[in-house]
Design an enzyme around this catalytic site. Structure first.
Site, PDB file in Angstrom:
ATOM      1  CE  LYS A  77      -4.104   1.747   2.508  1.00 27.41           C
ATOM      2  NZ  LYS A  77      -4.928   1.559   3.713  1.00 27.41           N
ATOM      3  CB  SER A 109      -8.108   3.648   2.593  1.00 24.69           C
ATOM      4  OG  SER A 109      -7.250   2.932   3.462  1.00 24.69           O
ATOM      5  CB  SER A 130      -8.328   0.800   5.450  1.00 22.10           C
ATOM      6  OG  SER A 130      -9.011   2.026   5.446  1.00 22.10           O
TER       7      SER A 130
END
Lengths: 521, 502, 98
Positions: A97, A172, A196
């Site tokens: 990420k 997210s 997330s």
């Protein structure tokens, strides 16, 4: 050319490679049936085939480092050829990420304000991945600074759900989950502040784990809400997640909130769970997580999952956690408050974007112009809410009360875990919604994290495991399993048992074909 | 209106006819730990800009603070020396405001639960009495970076074209020590303020936790002053005076603010709550740039750091290790050095006692150490208009000069030149010796040659010496000293002259 | 509603160093008002409940006072928007901020 024809019959081996679990890939690599370079190249080709263009592809990646990945894969192959001891996941590709710092790739947090920034240090989890011989492929998309539930808040455009490219992949960490779901990477790292990792896992049919707060170092994770953020694995199987969990977890002197307690035996638990026996395990169904706002297809899949757990020997009981009603409000006070402070450093003075430095504007004005230009709407909104919640006139009524809510939520969990070993719920109330559907309504967007937030506030372990498809729309549904702090192994055991019991049916195919996308190119 | 008032403030005696002054003193002390408060970067004064910085103290995204255990220990030690309570559970908090010298745009500090609180310091006054100053709290925090303002006429912050930032100081551990309101000092308020800061400095120096150099900013004082009309109980509006960089300035700043407040209040005006800056040159204060809004620091608990719960055992072991109090130490030193009351008082008044003691600790005999500080160095301080502690020479350096004299490398005269060099910033004593070429010429053959040359140049005198008139040797010694530019040991030259004429 | 006005949001934006436009002020004030109204539900919680700021189960975590390597200055300054004489160059600074 189409991906499908390439893969059918006696096609090249790489079509199979991208659909395998990390554990199986590692086995083949370590047995030298296939090289890490071949596996890495297969995934790079898959990325090449399905990730772009940004306007219509999966768009899981913001940055790809093919050369670096192949070099790391070559190094892993040499280490394996040398015959020395290697980590269980050595040679397996992974996606990161883009809010984890990396020295060899930019770290942008999907924000204009950090566009092109190259950190001078690696996050602890990245250091550990490298040391374990995993192969970082690139950096994945996210909602800007991890604020969102759909990746639509990325400054570089949304990622798309591999099961239906018109839908969101969750957020997210939608980039990480869609990369794993689309066969672009067998593993990924995410960060979970309010869901997330788990909510993207649920809507993309992948496994996502939020470990106990403090068991995975946050050093090098660009902070959103420091008391809630936790890094965790994204994978296609419970065992894969556990293997990755063991690589990244454990005390780190660079994070003084990281705990000294030994990491729970998650791999052992995943292996034990896969044998399918949950006799004597007390499973609590949280009664608050149903009703208005929950899709019937999601609830049906969840109910069926609970039935399966019972068949595996678990004692299923219903538990009530009334204070969870305060979780969402408390979260949307605490997270923005901490974010307003954490994001203050983006001020155009030392790194990142600078706007308006024309010799006329003073430093203060340049800060304001840069932050205005560099942050997207959701980030600005949360910064202002947090600034408000912490202000002298509002602190007691807002931030202070949110901290009290946190106490009540911790108490509810403590009480529930006195009678249950784990708690279960749907991971998120709905399946993947359409891109654009909620983007003008922040409050509607926030509801996606309704079931995941309590575990962030209390700091306990929680994961999402695929639990079939919704009868409403055929899209993946996630089962959330919550365990007490430092008892992550319980969640792994239950999830692995459920996964084994439903293999080939409930979870469905792990990698969608993406035929539509292929033929359109 | 304000201008006339500021040019003719009331004397403290006049002020106290109408008002009782109330003071609050906030002293920031930089700890002398090896590393910064929250990272392993060196805590070093005067390093090349931006060479002691890392992801943590530069506030890079993803970095996390790591508390320096020694700094915590120093904070507790300071609290114990100030008779404070140690809080059973304390924590860090973030103080949020934007400023370019603060890399995260928040400062990690302590808010509602400072590590130590509720203490006092009995402060010796000039007349031999003491004044008890109550301590509200002392807490840990981190220092900011330093900015250099470029362009404009003055190089000051106002009118600059741009600024250059050095973050070496960012993250250096600070202890902020806050007094409770000091009430009832009356005309002695300025003296009490100076005496408190002096005593605090002495205590901290005794603990060896800080360099406590006001001139280098390792000790900084903010003076809050307000006046309450005699016979009333409610405090007046206070001002906070910053940039008070010497002990003398503490006294002057308080005196000036008292006079200024009285002038404003007696002419019917009101005091604005504001930050003021002290000007060393004029001895006056001026208002800072008015803030557009009242500062709202939005304190909240620092989520990246767990709480501190110092164990009773730890606290008691630190208490047991406290050094003797400065006043106890003074009594001991007086006995050991055989000083009269008057000599001791002179040392204390000249702020020389600790300097002499530190010089002795660094190896110098007490008499030589005392002599340097009370005579030559006192003269230099007087000429430069600074106090002895502010002189740019350390006790260790003075001890080295004393040692060089002792081992014959320097004469007393040369030693004074070495001290001049150190004061002029030419480096350590040994560097000045070699830099200025000041070492005594002790090379026997060189000296012998110089003696022979002097004898050859004045054959008549040489003859007299050979004839037994040893007093004539003085002229030859003088010539040799001249030729060696004073760097020869005159006694040895005398011996050589007599030897060569034997 | 929660009584967050447009002026309040303008003040928050100034505190947070965001040079928001007029159009954004309109949008944000409506949204923030609605959000703050929703999250104000925590106001129902009794005052006597103790706060939880952190869920870390440990205390007294400190590091030894040992010097560790700093970053190379060139690397750090290379990432800066502007640098000069080994320092970060920034626009002129106007007194202390709030």
């Amino acid at each position: 050319m189409s991906w499908d024809t390439q893969r059918s019959g006696a096609g090249p081996v790489d079509s199979e490679l991208v659909s395998l679990d990390a554990a199986e890939l590692a086995r083949r690599i370590h047995a030298r049936e296939v090289s890490s370079v071949e596996v890495t190249r297969a995934h790079l080709e898959r990325i090449e085939a399905v990730d772009g263009p940004a306007e219509s592809g999966v768009h899981a990646f913001l940055h790809l480092d093919a050369d670096g990945a192949l070099a790391a894969a070559g190094a892993a192959d040499r280490a394996i050829a040398d015959g020395g001891p290697v980590s269980p996941l050595a040679g397996v590709p992974i996606a990161l990420k883009d809010n984890l710092t990396t020295t060899d790739m930019p770290t942008t947090c999907a924000s204009r304000i950090l566009e092109g920034w190259r950190p001078p240090y690696d996050a602890t989890v990245v250091t550990r991945l490298r040391a374990a011989g995993l192969v970082p492929l690139g950096k994945t998309n996210l909602d800007e600074f991890a604020m969102g539930s759909s990746t639509e808040n990325s400054a570089f455009g949304p990622s798309r759900n591999p099961w239906d490219l018109t839908r969101i992949p969750g957020g997210s960490g939608g980039g990480s989950s869609s990369a794993v779901a689309a066969g672009e990477s067998p593993l990924a790292l995410g960060s979970d502040t309010g869901g997330s990792i788990r909510q993207p896992g649920a809507v993309t049919g992948t496994v996502g784990v939020k470990p106990t707060y403090g068991t995975v170092s946050r050093y090098g994770l660009v902070a959103f809400s420091s008391s809630l953020d936790q890094i965790g694995p994204c994978a296609r199987s419970v065992l894969d997640a556990a293997l990755l969990h063991e690589v990244i977890g454990g005390k780190d002197a660079n994070d003084q909130t990281s705990v000294s307690a030994p990491l729970p035996p998650v791999v052992e638990a995943a292996q034990a769970g896969a044998r399918g026996d949950l006799a004597g395990v007390r499973v609590g169904v949280v009664s608050e997580f149903s009703g208005e706002g929950y899709h019937s297809g999601v609830l049906a899949a969840f109910t069926d999952a609970v039935r399966v757990l019972g068949e595996l020997g678990a004692d299923v009981v219903e538990v009530s956690c009334p204070s969870f009603a305060y979780a969402l409000p408390a979260y949307y006070l605490i997270a923005p408050s901490e974010a307003s402070s954490n994001l203050a450093r983006f001020d155009a003075m030392r790194y990142g974007l600078r706007v308006g430095d024309d010799g006329e504007h003073a430093a203060d004005e340049v800060m304001s112009l840069t932050r205005e230009a560099g942050f997207g709407a959701e980030v600005k909104r949360r910064i202002m809410i947090g600034t408000h919640a912490l202000s002298a006139g509002s602190y007691d009524a807002l931030y202070g009360k949110a901290q009290k809510a946190r106490t009540l939520i911790v108490r509810d969990f403590t009480a529930a875990f006195e009678t249950c070993d784990v708690l279960v719920s749907p991971t998120t109330p709905t399946t993947a919604f359409a891109i654009g559907e909620r983007s003008d309504d922040p409050l509607a967007m926030y509801l996606a994290d309704l079931c995941t937030i309590p575990s962030n506030l209390a700091g306990n372990a929680a994961l999402s495991v695929p639990c079939g498809r919704s009868a409403d729309d055929g899209l993946p549904v996630g089962l959330q399993v919550m365990a007490p702090a430092l008892a992550d192994d319980r969640a792994y055991r239950v999830a692995a048992a459920y996964e084994a019991a439903t293999a080939g049916s409930a979870a469905g195919p792990r990698i969608p074909e993406l035929r539509a996308l292929e033929t359109s190119r | 209106m304000t201008a006339t008032v500021e040019s003719a403030p009331y004397t403290v005696e006049e002020v106290c006819e109408h008002f009782d002054p109330v003071m609050g003193l906030e002293v920031h002390v930089e700890l002398n730990t090896d590393t910064k408060m929250f990272c392993g970067c060196a805590n070093a004064f005067g390093a090349e800009p931006n060479t002691n910085i890392c992801p943590v103290c530069l506030g890079l995204p993803g970095a996390l603070p790591r508390v320096n255990g020694t700094a915590v220990e120093s904070a507790i030690t300071i609290g114990l020396a100030l008779n404070c309570q140690v809080r059973e559970r304390s924590g860090f908090a973030r103080k949020n405001y934007f400023y370019p010298d603060m890399p995260k745009n928040f400062q990690i500090s302590q808010y509602e639960d400072p590590i130590v609180f509720d203490g006092y310091l009995d402060v010796p006054l000039d007349d031999g009495g003491t004044w008890r100053v109550e301590i509200e709290r002392a807490h840990m925090e981190e220092d900011t970076g330093k900015s250099l303002h470029i362009g404009g006429a003055t190089g000051r912050i106002h009118g600059a074209d741009y600024s250059l930032l050095d973050y070496n100081r960012a993250g250096v551990p600070l202890i902020e020590i806050v007094t409770k309101p000091i009430v009832g000092a009356g005309v002695r308020a300025p003296e009490v303020a100076r005496a408190y800061v002096t005593a605090l400095r002495d205590v901290l120096r005794g603990l060896a936790v800080s360099d406590v150099r006001m001139d280098q900013g390792s000790m900084r004082c903010d003076a809050n002053v307000s006046l309450k009309p005699k016979g009333t109980e409610e405090f007046g509006t206070r001002t906070e005076t910053k940039n008070v960089n010497s002990l003398r300035s503490v006294e002057r700043a308080v005196r000036y603010e008292m006079g200024r407040h009285a002038g404003v209040l007696l002419s019917g005006g009101t005091i604005r709550q504001e930050t003021r800056h002290f000007d060393e040159q004029s001895g006056t204060t001026s208002a800072g740039r008015p803030k557009e809004t009242f500062a709202d620091y939005r304190f909240f608990p620092e989520p990246d750091l767990p709480p501190l719960e110092p164990s009773r055992d730890w606290v008691e072991s630190l208490r047991a290790g406290l050094p003797e109090r400065p006043w106890e130490r003074r009594a001991r030193i007086q006995t050991e050095w055989g000083l009269s009351d008057e000599e001791l008082r002179d040392l204390v008044n000249a702020e020389a006692l600790d300097l002499v003691a530190d010089t002795v600790d660094a190896g110098a005999p007490p008499e030589a150490a005392r002599s340097w500080w009370v005579s030559y160095l006192a003269q230099q301080a007087n000429t430069a208009g600074v106090t002895l502690p502010e002189l740019a020479i350390t006790p260790v350096q003075v001890a080295r000069v004393v040692a060089l004299v002792g081992e014959g490398t320097l004469t007393n005269k040369l030693a004074r030149q070495v001290v001049d060099g150190v004061l002029a910033g030419e480096g350590e004593p040994d560097e000045v010796v070699s830099g200025r070429g000041l070492a005594v010429v002790s090379d026997e053959s060189a000296l012998t040659t110089a003696v022979d040359e002097a004898l050859a140049a004045q054959p008549d005198i040489a003859e007299k010496i050979r004839a037994g008139k040893t007093k004539a040797a003085g002229a030859i010694v003088g010539a040799v000293m001249k030729a060696t530019r004073g760097q020869a040991d005159a006694a040895r030259v005398q011996e050589l002259v007599l030897e060569r004429c034997r | 509603m929660s009584d967050i006005t447009r002026d309040d949001v303008a003040h928050l934006a100034r505190l947070a160093r965001l040079a928001v436009s007029d159009a954004e002020l309109d949008m944000f004030s409506a949204q923030i008002d609605a959000i703050v109204d929703t999250v104000s539900k925590v106001g129902e919680i009794p005052d006597d409940v103790p706060p939880t700021a952190q869920v870390v189960p440990q205390t007294n975590v400190v590091r030894p006072d040992t010097v560790e390597p700093s970053l190379p200055r060139d690397v750090v300054l290379a990432a800066a928007p502007a640098a000069e004489e080994g320092r970060f160059r920034v626009p002129r600074i106007l007194g202390e901020g709030a």
